[in-house]
Design a protein around this motif. Structure first.
Motif, PDB file in Angstrom:
ATOM      1  N   PHE A  61       0.875  -1.172   0.000  1.00  0.00           N
ATOM      2  CA  PHE A  61       0.000   0.000   0.000  1.00  0.00           C
ATOM      3  C   PHE A  61       0.911   1.221   0.000  1.00  0.00           C
ATOM      4  CE2 PHE A  61      -3.046  -3.050   1.907  1.00  0.00           C
ATOM      5  CZ  PHE A  61      -4.110  -2.859   1.029  1.00  0.00           C
ATOM      6  N   MET A  62       0.794   2.071  -1.021  1.00  0.00           N
ATOM      7  CA  MET A  62       1.726   3.169  -1.254  1.00  0.00           C
ATOM      8  C   MET A  62       1.045   4.528  -1.217  1.00  0.00           C
ATOM      9  SD  MET A  62       4.919   3.948  -2.135  1.00  0.00           S
ATOM     10  CE  MET A  62       5.540   2.358  -2.672  1.00  0.00           C
ATOM     11  N   ASP A  63       1.459   5.356  -0.258  1.00  0.00           N
ATOM     12  CA  ASP A  63       1.005   6.746  -0.238  1.00  0.00           C
ATOM     13  C   ASP A  63       1.613   7.455  -1.441  1.00  0.00           C
ATOM     14  OD1 ASP A  63      -0.121   9.157   0.650  1.00  0.00           O
ATOM     15  OD2 ASP A  63       1.563   9.607   1.967  1.00  0.00           O
ATOM     16  N   ILE A  64       0.887   8.360  -2.040  1.00  0.00           N
ATOM     17  CA  ILE A  64       1.380   9.072  -3.221  1.00  0.00           C
ATOM     18  C   ILE A  64       2.206  10.299  -2.848  1.00  0.00           C
ATOM     19  CG2 ILE A  64       0.681  10.335  -5.299  1.00  0.00           C
ATOM     20  CD1 ILE A  64       0.289   7.323  -5.479  1.00  0.00           C
ATOM     21  N   ARG A  65       1.681  11.101  -1.943  1.00  0.00           N
ATOM     22  CA  ARG A  65       2.337  12.361  -1.578  1.00  0.00           C
ATOM     23  C   ARG A  65       3.248  12.167  -0.371  1.00  0.00           C
ATOM     24  NH1 ARG A  65       1.879  14.203  -6.051  1.00  0.00           N
ATOM     25  NH2 ARG A  65      -0.158  14.766  -6.827  1.00  0.00           N
ATOM     26  N   MET A  66       4.555  12.082  -0.641  1.00  0.00           N
ATOM     27  CA  MET A  66       5.559  11.967   0.422  1.00  0.00           C
ATOM     28  C   MET A  66       6.722  12.883   0.060  1.00  0.00           C
ATOM     29  SD  MET A  66       5.692   7.869   1.201  1.00  0.00           S
ATOM     30  CE  MET A  66       6.072   7.395  -0.487  1.00  0.00           C
ATOM     31  N   PRO A  67       7.382  13.443   1.060  1.00  0.00           N
ATOM     32  CA  PRO A  67       8.545  14.287   0.773  1.00  0.00           C
ATOM     33  C   PRO A  67       9.718  13.460   0.257  1.00  0.00           C
ATOM     34  CG  PRO A  67       8.259  14.025   3.138  1.00  0.00           C
ATOM     35  CD  PRO A  67       7.091  13.352   2.477  1.00  0.00           C
ATOM     36  N   GLU A  68      10.628  14.095  -0.422  1.00  0.00           N
ATOM     37  CA  GLU A  68      11.869  13.523  -0.956  1.00  0.00           C
ATOM     38  C   GLU A  68      11.624  12.583  -2.132  1.00  0.00           C
ATOM     39  OE1 GLU A  68      14.575  12.087   2.085  1.00  0.00           O
ATOM     40  OE2 GLU A  68      13.707  13.534   3.480  1.00  0.00           O
ATOM     41  N   MET A  69      10.929  11.457  -1.914  1.00  0.00           N
ATOM     42  CA  MET A  69      10.620  10.536  -3.003  1.00  0.00           C
ATOM     43  C   MET A  69       9.136  10.186  -2.904  1.00  0.00           C
ATOM     44  SD  MET A  69      12.130   6.740  -4.148  1.00  0.00           S
ATOM     45  CE  MET A  69      13.420   6.792  -2.984  1.00  0.00           C
ATOM     46  N   ASP A  70       8.348  10.642  -3.883  1.00  0.00           N
ATOM     47  CA  ASP A  70       6.907  10.398  -3.824  1.00  0.00           C
ATOM     48  C   ASP A  70       6.571   8.946  -4.169  1.00  0.00           C
ATOM     49  OD1 ASP A  70       6.911  10.140  -6.626  1.00  0.00           O
ATOM     50  OD2 ASP A  70       6.168  12.170  -6.950  1.00  0.00           O
ATOM     51  N   GLY A  71       5.305   8.613  -4.083  1.00  0.00           N
ATOM     52  CA  GLY A  71       4.857   7.249  -4.335  1.00  0.00           C
ATOM     53  C   GLY A  71       5.069   6.781  -5.761  1.00  0.00           C
ATOM     54  N   TYR A  72       5.027   7.689  -6.722  1.00  0.00           N
ATOM     55  CA  TYR A  72       5.262   7.327  -8.116  1.00  0.00           C
ATOM     56  C   TYR A  72       6.699   6.848  -8.302  1.00  0.00           C
ATOM     57  CZ  TYR A  72       1.005  10.090  -8.876  1.00  0.00           C
ATOM     58  OH  TYR A  72      -0.273  10.589  -8.828  1.00  0.00           O
ATOM     59  N   GLU A  73       7.648   7.664  -7.846  1.00  0.00           N
ATOM     60  CA  GLU A  73       9.064   7.321  -7.991  1.00  0.00           C
ATOM     61  C   GLU A  73       9.403   6.060  -7.184  1.00  0.00           C
ATOM     62  OE1 GLU A  73      13.521   9.268  -7.380  1.00  0.00           O
ATOM     63  OE2 GLU A  73      11.751  10.501  -6.966  1.00  0.00           O
ATOM     64  N   THR A  74       8.847   5.959  -5.987  1.00  0.00           N
ATOM     65  CA  THR A  74       9.103   4.783  -5.147  1.00  0.00           C
ATOM     66  C   THR A  74       8.596   3.522  -5.840  1.00  0.00           C
ATOM     67  OG1 THR A  74       8.889   6.151  -3.165  1.00  0.00           O
ATOM     68  CG2 THR A  74       8.730   3.773  -2.871  1.00  0.00           C
ATOM     69  N   THR A  75       7.407   3.587  -6.405  1.00  0.00           N
ATOM     70  CA  THR A  75       6.840   2.438  -7.112  1.00  0.00           C
ATOM     71  C   THR A  75       7.711   2.045  -8.299  1.00  0.00           C
ATOM     72  OG1 THR A  75       4.614   2.967  -6.398  1.00  0.00           O
ATOM     73  CG2 THR A  75       4.809   1.633  -8.395  1.00  0.00           C
ATOM     74  N   GLU A  76       8.179   3.024  -9.065  1.00  0.00           N
ATOM     75  CA  GLU A  76       9.061   2.733 -10.202  1.00  0.00           C
ATOM     76  C   GLU A  76      10.336   2.034  -9.735  1.00  0.00           C
ATOM     77  OE1 GLU A  76       9.485   6.601 -11.993  1.00  0.00           O
ATOM     78  OE2 GLU A  76       7.819   6.237 -13.370  1.00  0.00           O
ATOM     79  N   LYS A  77      10.916   2.512  -8.636  1.00  0.00           N
ATOM     80  CA  LYS A  77      12.154   1.905  -8.120  1.00  0.00           C
ATOM     81  C   LYS A  77      11.909   0.482  -7.621  1.00  0.00           C
ATOM     82  CE  LYS A  77      14.657   6.094  -6.942  1.00  0.00           C
ATOM     83  NZ  LYS A  77      15.915   5.965  -7.652  1.00  0.00           N
ATOM     84  N   ILE A  78      10.805   0.265  -6.921  1.00  0.00           N
ATOM     85  CA  ILE A  78      10.499  -1.082  -6.426  1.00  0.00           C
ATOM     86  C   ILE A  78      10.272  -2.039  -7.595  1.00  0.00           C
ATOM     87  CG2 ILE A  78       8.755  -2.464  -5.224  1.00  0.00           C
ATOM     88  CD1 ILE A  78       8.541  -0.114  -3.199  1.00  0.00           C
ATOM     89  N   HIS A  79       9.524  -1.608  -8.594  1.00  0.00           N
ATOM     90  CA  HIS A  79       9.266  -2.476  -9.747  1.00  0.00           C
ATOM     91  C   HIS A  79      10.502  -2.674 -10.621  1.00  0.00           C
ATOM     92  CE1 HIS A  79       4.584  -2.289  -9.755  1.00  0.00           C
ATOM     93  NE2 HIS A  79       5.043  -3.275  -9.024  1.00  0.00           N
ATOM     94  N   SER A  80      11.490  -1.817 -10.488  1.00  0.00           N
ATOM     95  CA  SER A  80      12.724  -1.999 -11.256  1.00  0.00           C
ATOM     96  C   SER A  80      13.610  -3.099 -10.662  1.00  0.00           C
ATOM     97  CB  SER A  80      13.513  -0.686 -11.349  1.00  0.00           C
ATOM     98  OG  SER A  80      14.130  -0.392 -10.108  1.00  0.00           O
TER      99      SER A  80
END
Length: 141
Positions: A61-80
């Motif tokens: 479960f991923m929050d979208i709005r987070m400081p430094e690295m948002d949920g979009y970037e975090t999701t891309e990194k995890i899926h990479s």
């Protein structure tokens, strides 16, 4: 007629909750643990990537709005990460998700989130890992 069969009872569903708000993390954790799921918490995208690198999760479960690295970037990194390419990630936000980014996520929940919504998404994305699988035979019914 509903028949229940046991499916890998030893396997507990592991969920990662990523949210920068401590109260949200506690709420999600308490609700999910009440249903019997194993929960790991991350307060930012960097922690989420580290957790996903070191541990297997059945759902995030991923929050979208987070400081430094948002949920979009975090999701891309995890899926990479090779071992995490197929992990379902459900976006959680108080705002609508950006249309061009929606394909990153397997689902979306608008805040405020109810325990029922959390459970529904776990069952939806982790049905192969569920402790019991219900089979309905239409013809016999």
């Amino acid at each position: 007629m509903i028949i229940q069969r046991k499916v890998n009872m030893a396997k507990k569903i592991n969920i990662l909750v990523v949210d920068d708000n401590q109260i949200n993390r506690q709420y999600f954790s308490m609700a999910l643990e009440k249903f019997g799921y194993s929960v790991t918490l991350a307060e930012n995208g960097f922690q989420a990537v580290e957790e996903a690198t070191n541990k297997h999760f059945d759902l995030i479960f991923m929050d979208i709005r987070m400081p430094e690295m948002d949920g979009y970037e975090t999701t891309e990194k995890i899926h990479s990460l090779k071992s995490n390419q197929s992990i379902p990630i459900v976006a959680i936000s108080a705002e609508d998700i950006q249309k061009n980014q929606s394909k990153l996520f397997n689902g979306y929940i608008l805040k405020p989130v109810s325990p029922t919504q959390l459970k529904f998404n776990v069952e939806k994305f982790c049905s192969n890992n569920d402790i019991t699988a219900k089979i309905f035979d239409k013809e016999k019914a």
